[in-house]
Scaffold this active site. Structure first.
Site: not given
Lengths: 418, 479
Positions: B31, B47, B49, B249, B310, B335-336, B341, B441
């Site tokens: 990574e 979310i 989907h 949209k 994305r 991978i958008e 999900s 904090c």
């Protein structure tokens, strides 16, 4: 469940003064709950001077001012718990708190004094676009790092907002070796005290740009530059952008009374002050729960916090001794024409002292205006003022005698130009 | 020699790592950032989907529906929050009603369970704050919400518990094909591996192009969001989408698993793969569109805004396949949305490819469960006091907004994948994620990090690794 007569939430200037005055009024069963490692609240990191001119007639630093109260609290043997976070207050005055020694515990209070203070408005709420790198601090966070920990959070600084902490930090950062490039203020006037603008900016040649805001923040890991632009009618004016390279952006864009606990308890909060709606006794909409200091409304000077808290402490004891008259009449205080709010919000003349201090702030800069107070249609005060500004808190005094005599249905505080 | 090296510790890489860790293989994840969940996985709509959106017959459609169905068990196994709250696609113009039917039919073909079209009155009853313009909506009861940070971390931690090695601050600089294996160069050293899985998000093209002549392009498509205070967290109870109109949209409005309200995203193709800045234009667009399907949204309760990228492939499809001119090199690209999900299903699919290639048999000791952080806030008073007696640090609140204790923060620093930055602590504990946005904090968390972690002190403690340190020196140093 453990029972305590007066639980005071917060051991800053408000909580300390409230505790001392409750004690003075004859109450012995008091407990202060403080979340930090020592009493004194935010004053501990305010190492500049200028505190206590009204209260002690001398200029003290924040820690000095606090210590005068802390010493008295210790002398009076008023109990307090440090490192203790109040997690919840219920409407029937059960206080749930936690610390590492005693764990989570509950106290049934007879009276509660809210003295939790306020917090700074964060970047997110300011809606500034750009990257989200390290190097963006609220002025108070930077103040803690510099004054308590001896650490520099940055070397080249832009400050957004001219609240008092921001002004104080402009000077502090300069004195500690940083270069403060500019202070930008969204409004056409400063939100801070005039004396702070002179002593913290003018004396150090730091420019204050009124009606300006930050429109972009650059830097993917650490702040590299910010762009400020002039604001007109609430919108940045295209073409007025100026880019400042810097590694730090300090935010001093307003303080918000910290009323999470008040909300949990179901106390009514004013949308203007963001503090509890209190009556002349500084009692909230829950009987026996009082509020004072910056949790009630943000003050300009700590001296006024102490004065107000003293009233709250005294009134809490009066409540416990059942000395409230149970007034039949409640008079609302209306504010208009530039007066944004007043504390208290309502007055019950039968329950008030002979003299009642009503504090308020104005919503803009007003030159050569009069502060006027009306009892219904009768003007009882017409006080000239050369300059009124949002950064300074104002006050008027109401007398019980006059209110009882006139018996008005409303009290109105307003500004008049003649 | 590693059997499998996975590039990228986002949700795809971590899901793949977890599924591959079922097999007796030597696996590492590389990574580039200091932690898991630092790219596309950390800044999205959070979310799960239902799966009616992706075109029939696509891999996107298949993996979305499969991934959605896996979520209940996965959340239970990994001890993470997941709520199947359902979603609405709201139609605000009678003329566009056909659009709902199209989505309904597509959903049915894709295998989405429980879909139905609800009319205005029922919709109003189920979601009182829906726009007065609403005429009908597509209701998808299987849609859900998840915490992407916890999902990502939990999959990675579970993989690590099953033997997968994680290397952070390890950007891949070069990949060489050497006879029967690949040599992967990073600033931390060279890794040799038989199989490579490219789950590098917006950088999947860069990684792919290191080994293939058939060049790929991944376009960072920016989405900007507003996050609202918990005081606004109950404004809607479902995820609310708008049916696209002539105006374009819309944006979605959704509760989060932690009780905030999320509004966004915009959609803007950009060049910079690190361009996660918000813009005035983008944020204004979110604010403007937020009212199209939901009324009276209290935008004054915004506590922060953010942007995510994305990993958009020009074909708008998941590219999950072995690269033709690079045997044993598997792309997991494009991978958008609905990537989050789909990630559980992506993990299964890629692990199956590896299993078939290696002929591996599942380990008998594979442990599919993972225990999350101790959560004092979910305990009774007695349980909490028991915990504080054992470790007093669970009695000290560090983050006052989210009521996070010192104990929880310290625990994140000593887990199998430890937090190493304030953002790392924040994603694991929520310290700094509340309404004061870390003002209170952050100095305290900095102190805890510098006290607990041997190679971190106040001068190098960082927001998110790299050069994102908070402290630049001591007072009066430059006088």
């Amino acid at each position: 469940m453990k029972k305590v007569n007066v639980v005071i939430i917060g051991g800053g200037p408000a909580g300390l003064a409230a505790a001392l005055s409750a004690k003075e009024a004859g109450e012995t069963d008091i407990l202060i709950l403080e979340r930090d490692t020592k009493l004194g609240g935010i004053l501990n990191q305010c190492i500049h001077n200028g505190f206590g001119l009204h209260t002690f007639k001398e200029e003290l630093t924040g820690p000095e001012y606090a210590s005068r109260f802390i010493e008295k609290v210790k002398e009076q043997k008023i109990p307090y718990k440090l490192n203790t976070m109040v997690m919840d207050i219920s409407s029937d005055k059960v206080v749930t708190a936690m610390n590492s020694k005693e764990g989570l515990f509950q106290i049934q209070a007879k009276a509660i004094i809210l003295a939790m203070g306020c917090r700074e408005r964060p970047r997110g709420a300011l809606n500034i676009p750009g990257y989200r790198p390290a190097g963006i601090y609220s002025a108070g966070t930077a103040q803690k790092l510099v004054n308590i920990d001896g650490l520099m959070p940055g070397k080249e600084v832009v400050i957004l907002g001219s609240g008092d902490i921001g002004l104080i930090m402009a000077r502090r950062m300069t004195l500690e070796g940083a270069k403060v490039k500019v202070v930008a203020e969204l409004m056409p006037y400063s939100g801070g005290l005039k004396r702070n603008i002179v002593q913290c900016l003018d004396d150090f040649g730091i420019p204050l740009k009124l009606s300006h805001t930050v429109v972009d923040i650059e830097g993917k890991e650490r702040v590299e530059a910010v762009t400020i632009a002039e604001v007109k009618d609430g919108k940045p004016v295209p073409g007025t952008e100026e880019r400042y390279t810097c590694d730090t952006l300090l935010l001093s864009c307003g303080l918000i009374p910290e009323n999470e606990l008040s909300n949990q308890a179901g106390i009514e909060i004013s949308p203007i002050t963001k503090g509890p709606k209190v009556n002349e006794s500084l009692e909230t909409t829950i009987d026996g729960v009082f509020a004072c200091g910056n949790v009630l409304h943000v003050h300009d000077l700590v001296d006024f916090v102490s004065q107000e808290a003293k009233q709250a402490g005294k009134n809490a004891v009066k409540y416990l001794k059942d000395q409230e008259v149970k007034a039949t009449k409640t008079i609302p205080i209306q504010t208009d024409n530039g007066v944004r709010y007043s504390v208290p919000f309502v007055v019950r003349p039968e329950d008030m002292d002979d003299l009642l201090t009503v504090r308020f702030r104005v919503g803009g800069v007003y030159k050569d205006h009069f502060i006027s107070v009306y009892l219904d249609d009768e003007r009882i005060l017409h006080k000239p003022s050369k300059i009124l500004a949002p950064g300074e808190m104002e006050q008027i005094i109401l007398t019980k005698k006059k209110l009882m005599e006139v018996d008005p249905s409303t009290i109105r505080i307003t500004l008049e130009d003649k | 020699m590693y059997d499998v090296i996975i590039i990228g510790a986002g949700v795809s890489g971590s899901a793949i790592a977890r599924e591959c860790s079922r097999y007796p293989l030597k696996i590492a994840v590389l990574e580039k950032c200091e932690d898991v969940c630092c790219g596309t996985s950390k800044a999205n709509s959070a979310i799960i989907h239902a799966g009616y959106d992706a075109k029939e017959g696509t891999l996107m459609a298949k993996l979305n529906v499969e991934g959605n169905a896996m979520m209940d068990e996965l959340a239970k196994d990994l001890d993470i929050p997941f709520k199947r709250i359902g979603s609405f696609v709201v139609c605000t113009d009678e003329e566009n009603r056909d659009g709902l039917t199209t989505l309904y039919n597509r959903g049915v073909t894709n295998g989405v369970p429980g879909l139905r079209i609800v009319e205005r009155d029922e919709l109003k009853e189920m979601e009182p704050n829906i726009s007065d313009e609403a005429v009908a909506a597509l209701y998808a009861p299987s849609a859900g919400i998840v915490c992407p940070f916890e999902l990502n971390l939990a999959m990675a931690e579970n993989a690590a518990e099953n033997g997968v090695e994680f290397y952070f601050d390890s950007p891949v600089e070069e990949i060489k094909k050497i006879e029967d294996h690949y040599e992967i160069h990073t600033p931390k050293g060279i890794f040799n591996t038989k199989y490579v899985i490219n789950a590098a998000g917006v950088y999947a093209d860069t990684i792919h192009n290191m080994v293939s002549e058939d060049k790929m392009e991944i376009i960072p498509r920016k989405g900007e969001y507003y996050l609202l205070d918990k005081s606004a967290g109950k404004h809607v109870a479902h995820t609310i989408f708008q049916l696209p109109t002539k105006m374009g949209k819309g944006v979605l409005v959704t509760p989060t698993v932690h009780g905030n309200m999320l509004v966004g995203p915009t959609s803007m193709d950009i060049e910079d793969k690190e361009g996660v800045n918000t813009t005035r234009k983008g944020l204004d667009e979110v604010a403007m569109k937020s009212s199209m399907a939901v009324k009276n949204l209290p935008m004054r309760d915004v506590i922060t805004s953010f942007a995510g990228l994305r990993a958009h492939h020009p074909d708008h499809e998941f590219i999950i396949e072995e690269v033709k001119d690079a045997p044993n090199f598997i792309d997991v690209a494009g991978i958008e949305s609905p990537g989050l999900s789909s990630c559980p299903a992506i993990g299964v699919m890629v692990a199956k490819m590896i299993q078939e290639k290696t002929g591996s048999v599942e380990k008998p000791d594979f442990k599919k469960t993972r225990k999350g952080l101790i959560k004092p806030s979910e305990m009774t008073l007695e349980e909490r006091n028991e915990l504080i007696k054992k470790d007093p640090r669970y009695g000290t609140i560090i983050c006052r907004c989210e009521m996070v204790t010192e104990g929880e923060i310290v625990e994140t620093l000593h887990r199998v994948i430890p937090a190493r930055s304030l953002d790392g602590v924040k994603r694991r504990t929520r310290a700094g994620m509340g309404r004061c946005q870390a003002g209170f904090c952050s100095p305290r968390v900095m102190e805890i990090l510098s006290n607990e972690v041997s190679d971190i002190d106040m001068y190098n403690v960082s927001k998110s690794g790299g050069h994102s340190n908070f402290i630049v020196g001591n007072d009066k140093e430059d006088l």
